[in-house]
Design an enzyme around this catalytic site. Structure first.
Site, PDB file in Angstrom:
ATOM      1  CB  THR A  58      62.687 -50.132 -47.187  1.00  0.00           C
ATOM      2  OG1 THR A  58      62.389 -51.254 -46.369  1.00  0.00           O
ATOM      3  CG2 THR A  58      63.844 -49.392 -46.524  1.00  0.00           C
ATOM      4  CG  ASP A  59      58.645 -52.616 -44.504  1.00  0.00           C
ATOM      5  OD1 ASP A  59      59.834 -52.833 -44.833  1.00  0.00           O
ATOM      6  OD2 ASP A  59      57.790 -53.529 -44.413  1.00  0.00           O
ATOM      7  CD  GLU A  60      64.283 -54.180 -44.486  1.00  0.00           C
ATOM      8  OE1 GLU A  60      65.323 -54.267 -43.835  1.00  0.00           O
ATOM      9  OE2 GLU A  60      64.041 -54.908 -45.471  1.00  0.00           O
TER      10      GLU A  60
ATOM     11  CE1 TYR B  63      68.219 -51.146 -48.179  1.00  0.00           C
ATOM     12  CE2 TYR B  63      66.772 -52.389 -46.738  1.00  0.00           C
ATOM     13  CZ  TYR B  63      66.971 -51.665 -47.897  1.00  0.00           C
ATOM     14  OH  TYR B  63      65.920 -51.448 -48.765  1.00  0.00           O
TER      15      TYR B  63
ATOM     16  CE  LYS C 206      66.033 -47.063 -49.389  1.00  0.00           C
ATOM     17  NZ  LYS C 206      66.191 -46.720 -50.832  1.00  0.00           N
TER      18      LYS C 206
END
Ligand code: NAD
Ligand code: TYD
Length: 364
Positions: free
Chosen positions: A137-139, A172, A176
């Site tokens: 993810t970009d997060e 989260y 990741k």
């Protein structure tokens, strides 16, 4: 039948996974597609009803943390490719229960990597013709500033690129990020042919209605409050899920080993503006007067550690592999709203039971 390839897709009963499984089962009848999913609250086999009887599709209910089981699946089906999507994915849940995120996202990914390594290194051809594709993810990149005149997007001067330093803020995104590092370390240490992609927020059918877009469509339909975190100023870059699935197909086949590709929609929205579009679309489709559901907007306490802005620069993927989003946002959101309104039974099924308890607890 002798299959040309044998591919595990983990998390195939979830939102993005179900679109990827469907695309692979339909596009590659000569591939055996093995969907490995634990069926947590977020996994639902109803997402795959239309392809469940296809001869090239197998579903296995299993936890990716179960290393022995993963080895058994790799050996039994002579797996030569992995598309790894299984994860705990909701930031708000990660704030309440970070341990589950570390278990599935970090240890689960490690278990899968080890199972791949264990099986592939025993074969005479070892890693030749193999691929371990990890979906991220970009997060993991952290948060960007809002530093342009705030009328039109883009809302900031900087974007996440493949070389942006990792700076995760939520449990989260931290989990990741850790899993991305493990995947890359298996390339650098053991020579495993890995590839990693970091994608922006997805939207479309079959997304679990704890995420902004399906949650709000459902609440508008039911006349329930729409909990907007903070002032609704946070910015996300939205991509239609089938465009993500197309990128995954392309990168699985043509992406360069050990590379990272960012996937995004060049489609930034402030939450509050996006929410107004959703309200207008639902009201129009339901035949409500204009502005009917605007009063449901309820500003609530901000999410802890809430990242201000995500915006992806996906020009590497465009230049090297020719991928671009195919759908305009207006078309995508119209399709999405209609799908949720027309698939009420799906919505009711997935929101009964465990989710309902969690939701009531969260917003009581
Ligand atoms: P989701 O929550 O809808 O689905 C996750 C799936 O994984 C579910 O089917 C669940 O049953 C399964 N799963 C969870 N734990 C498992 C375990 N221990 N073993 C086996 N299966 C397990 O997730 P999603 O939104 O479809 O996201 C899929 C992947 O894409 C994730 O890795 C996520 O980080 C990444 N991603 C998502 C987005 C997004 O906007 N949704 C954006 C970028 C990247
Ligand atoms: P979400 O769909 O949870 O995705 P992510 O946190 O991974 O970006 O949330 C999208 C944005 O919407 C995010 O800025 C948080 C905000 N949000 C709300 O304001 N209210 C809500 O009830 C939810 C679920 C999200």
């Amino acid at each position: 039948m002798d299959y040309r390839r044998s591919i595990i897709i983990t998390g195939g009963a979830g939102f993005i996974g179900s679109h990827v499984v469907r695309m692979f089962v339909n596009s590659y009848p000569d591939y055996r597609i093995i969907n490995v999913d634990k069926l947590t609250y977020a996994g639902n086999l109803a997402n795959l009803k239309d392809i469940e009887d296809c001869p090239n599709y197998i579903f296995i209910k299993a936890d990716i943390c179960d290393f022995e089981k993963m080895v058994e699946i790799f050996s039994q089906y002579e797996v030569d490719g992995v598309i790894h999507l299984a994860a705990e994915t909701h930031v708000d849940r990660s704030i309440r229960d970070p341990f589950t995120f570390a278990r599935t996202n970090v240890l689960g990914t490690l278990s899968l990597l080890q199972a791949a390594r264990h099986t592939w290194e025993l074969r005479p051809e070892k890693y030749e013709g193999k691929r371990f594709y990890h979906i991220s993810t970009d997060e993991v990149y952290g948060a960007l500033e809002l530093d342009t005149p705030q009328g039109e997007p883009p809302y900031g001067t900087s974007f996440f690129t493949e070389t942006t330093k990792y700076d995760p803020h939520s449990p989260y995104s931290a989990s990741k990020a850790a899993s991305d590092h493990f995947v890359r370390s298996f390339h650098d240490t053991y020579g495993m042919p890995t590839v990693v992609t970091n994608c922006s927020n997805n939207y479309g059918p079959y997304q679990f209605p704890e995420k902004l877009i399906p949650l709000f469509i459902n609440n508008i339909r039911k006349g329930k409050p729409l909990p907007v975190y903070g002032r609704g100023e946070n910015v996300r870059d939205w991509l239609y899920v089938e465009d993500h699935a197309r990128a995954i197909d392309l990168i699985f086949h043509k992406g360069e080993t050990a590379q990272t590709y960012n996937i995004g929609g060049f489609n930034e929205w402030k939450n509050i503006d996006l929410i107004k579009v959703i309200i207008a679309t639902v009201d129009r489709i339901l035949g409500n007067p204009e502005g009917h559901s605007l009063g449901l907007i309820t500003f609530v306490a901000d999410r802890a550690g809430h990242d201000l802005r995500y915006a992806i620069d996906s020009s590497k993927l465009k230049e090297e592999l020719g991928w671009e989003p195919s759908l305009q946002f207006e078309e995508g959101i119209e399709k999405t709203v209609r799908w949720y309104l027309e698939n009420q039974e799906w919505m009711d099924n997935v929101t009964s039971g465990e989710y309902q308890k969690y939701y009531e607890e969260m917003y009581k």
